[in-house]
Write a protein that holds these residues in place. Structure first.
Motif, PDB file in Angstrom:
ATOM      1  N   VAL A 153      15.741  48.483  80.986  1.00  7.45           N
ATOM      2  CA  VAL A 153      15.599  47.797  82.275  1.00  7.45           C
ATOM      3  C   VAL A 153      15.883  46.306  82.118  1.00  7.45           C
ATOM      4  N   ALA A 154      15.305  45.689  81.085  1.00  5.87           N
ATOM      5  CA  ALA A 154      15.511  44.259  80.873  1.00  5.87           C
ATOM      6  C   ALA A 154      16.971  43.948  80.583  1.00  5.87           C
ATOM      7  N   THR A 155      17.613  44.743  79.749  1.00  7.15           N
ATOM      8  CA  THR A 155      19.024  44.509  79.404  1.00  7.15           C
ATOM      9  C   THR A 155      19.905  44.578  80.646  1.00  7.15           C
ATOM     10  N   LEU A 156      19.768  45.632  81.407  1.00  6.17           N
ATOM     11  CA  LEU A 156      20.633  45.830  82.573  1.00  6.17           C
ATOM     12  C   LEU A 156      20.343  44.794  83.657  1.00  6.17           C
ATOM     13  N   HIS A 157      19.080  44.437  83.835  1.00  2.75           N
ATOM     14  CA  HIS A 157      18.738  43.450  84.858  1.00  2.75           C
ATOM     15  C   HIS A 157      19.295  42.079  84.498  1.00  2.75           C
ATOM     16  N   ARG A 178      24.646  55.990  69.487  1.00  2.00           N
ATOM     17  CA  ARG A 178      24.424  57.131  68.584  1.00  2.00           C
ATOM     18  C   ARG A 178      24.442  58.459  69.326  1.00  2.00           C
ATOM     19  N   ARG A 179      24.055  58.423  70.590  1.00  2.00           N
ATOM     20  CA  ARG A 179      24.027  59.648  71.383  1.00  2.00           C
ATOM     21  C   ARG A 179      25.173  59.721  72.387  1.00  2.00           C
ATOM     22  N   GLY A 180      25.917  58.639  72.531  1.00  2.00           N
ATOM     23  CA  GLY A 180      27.038  58.609  73.462  1.00  2.00           C
ATOM     24  C   GLY A 180      26.626  58.546  74.914  1.00  2.00           C
ATOM     25  N   ASP A 181      25.388  58.124  75.184  1.00  2.00           N
ATOM     26  CA  ASP A 181      24.869  58.093  76.553  1.00  2.00           C
ATOM     27  C   ASP A 181      25.097  56.725  77.198  1.00  2.00           C
ATOM     28  N   VAL A 182      25.440  56.741  78.487  1.00  2.00           N
ATOM     29  CA  VAL A 182      25.656  55.510  79.241  1.00  2.00           C
ATOM     30  C   VAL A 182      24.502  55.333  80.214  1.00  2.00           C
ATOM     31  N   LEU A 183      23.795  54.194  80.108  1.00  2.00           N
ATOM     32  CA  LEU A 183      22.657  53.902  80.971  1.00  2.00           C
ATOM     33  C   LEU A 183      23.064  52.851  81.991  1.00  2.00           C
ATOM     34  N   ARG A 184      22.669  53.079  83.247  1.00  2.00           N
ATOM     35  CA  ARG A 184      22.998  52.162  84.335  1.00  2.00           C
ATOM     36  C   ARG A 184      21.720  51.722  85.031  1.00  2.00           C
ATOM     37  N   ALA A 185      21.838  50.636  85.787  1.00  2.00           N
ATOM     38  CA  ALA A 185      20.669  50.098  86.478  1.00  2.00           C
ATOM     39  C   ALA A 185      20.098  51.130  87.441  1.00  2.00           C
ATOM     40  N   GLY A 186      18.778  51.211  87.486  1.00  2.00           N
ATOM     41  CA  GLY A 186      18.113  52.159  88.364  1.00  2.00           C
ATOM     42  C   GLY A 186      17.706  51.520  89.676  1.00  2.00           C
ATOM     43  N   SER A 187      16.630  52.015  90.246  1.00  2.00           N
ATOM     44  CA  SER A 187      16.207  51.579  91.578  1.00  2.00           C
ATOM     45  C   SER A 187      15.057  50.578  91.532  1.00  2.00           C
TER      46      SER A 187
END
Length: 210
Positions: A153-157, A178-187
């Protein structure tokens, strides 16, 4: 960027990585982490083992070579870091496969973000620009464990807050490599995140000077 130094030592300063690692900790682990950061900053020590991996990933994206550079870099890297690269490259290949094409790798700018009185350096690893003109500013997470929710959350914000400087017309993404997952900002509500980060930054600064 080097932290300023006064007659009483270095002033509080953090990179995006160090600050988000800090917010993911609890209790006494926060203070010991900040103390370690200060000692490292004042000694001038520190080494980033991921540079060749990032270059290989960017080359495979830019030249559409399907992992040629990533697979090769495992054999080219210093033997000390080969186990690390062997652990990360499979996930990096999965991330590579997930990127829509056509796409171009584009530079990002670093930004100095103030959270209260704490300067935090916002430094994505690279940017992506897609055919419709929109972009992504990409920050990579290399750790063995997946990023904690607070750190994500802190990184994306913080990246999103400074996107006009970092990469205009783009959105922030955090890639758990390492897992190939892409995380995006939430709500999450921006003002609530700001208040939370302001409190964390104040505590970080207090621990640093203590």
């Amino acid at each position: 960027m080097t932290a300023p130094v006064t007659t009483t030592g270095s002033v509080p300063y953090a990179t995006l990585l160090s600050f988000t690692r800090y917010v993911g900790r609890t209790g006494p682990r926060k203070a010991s982490f900040v103390g370690g950061l200060r000692r490292q900053r004042e000694s001038g020590h520190g080494f980033n083992p991921h540079g060749q991996l990032v270059k290989a990933l960017k080359a495979d994206i830019q030249f559409r070579t399907g992992g040629t550079y990533l697979n090769a870099v495992v054999e080219q890297v210093n033997p000390r870091w080969k186990p690390l690269y062997e652990a990360v490259v499979p996930g990096a290949l999965r991330y590579l496969e997930s990127i829509p094409t056509p796409v171009e790798v584009t530079p990002t700018r670093d930004a100095l973000c103030m959270i209260g009185t704490l300067p935090v350096k916002i430094n994505p690893h690279f940017g992506l620009r897609f055919a419709d003109g929109h972009g992504e500013a990409v920050r990579l997470h290399f750790d063995e464990d997946a990023p904690l929710a607070e750190a994500a959350v802190a990184t994306l914000h913080l990246m999103g807050r400074n996107m006009d400087l970092v990469l205009p017309n783009a959105v922030p993404v955090l890639v758990d490599l390492r897992r190939g997952d892409v995380l995006r900002a939430g709500s999450q509500k921006g003002d609530e995140v700001e208040r939370w980060l302001a409190g964390e930054a104040a505590a970080f600064s207090a621990m640093w000077v203590a």
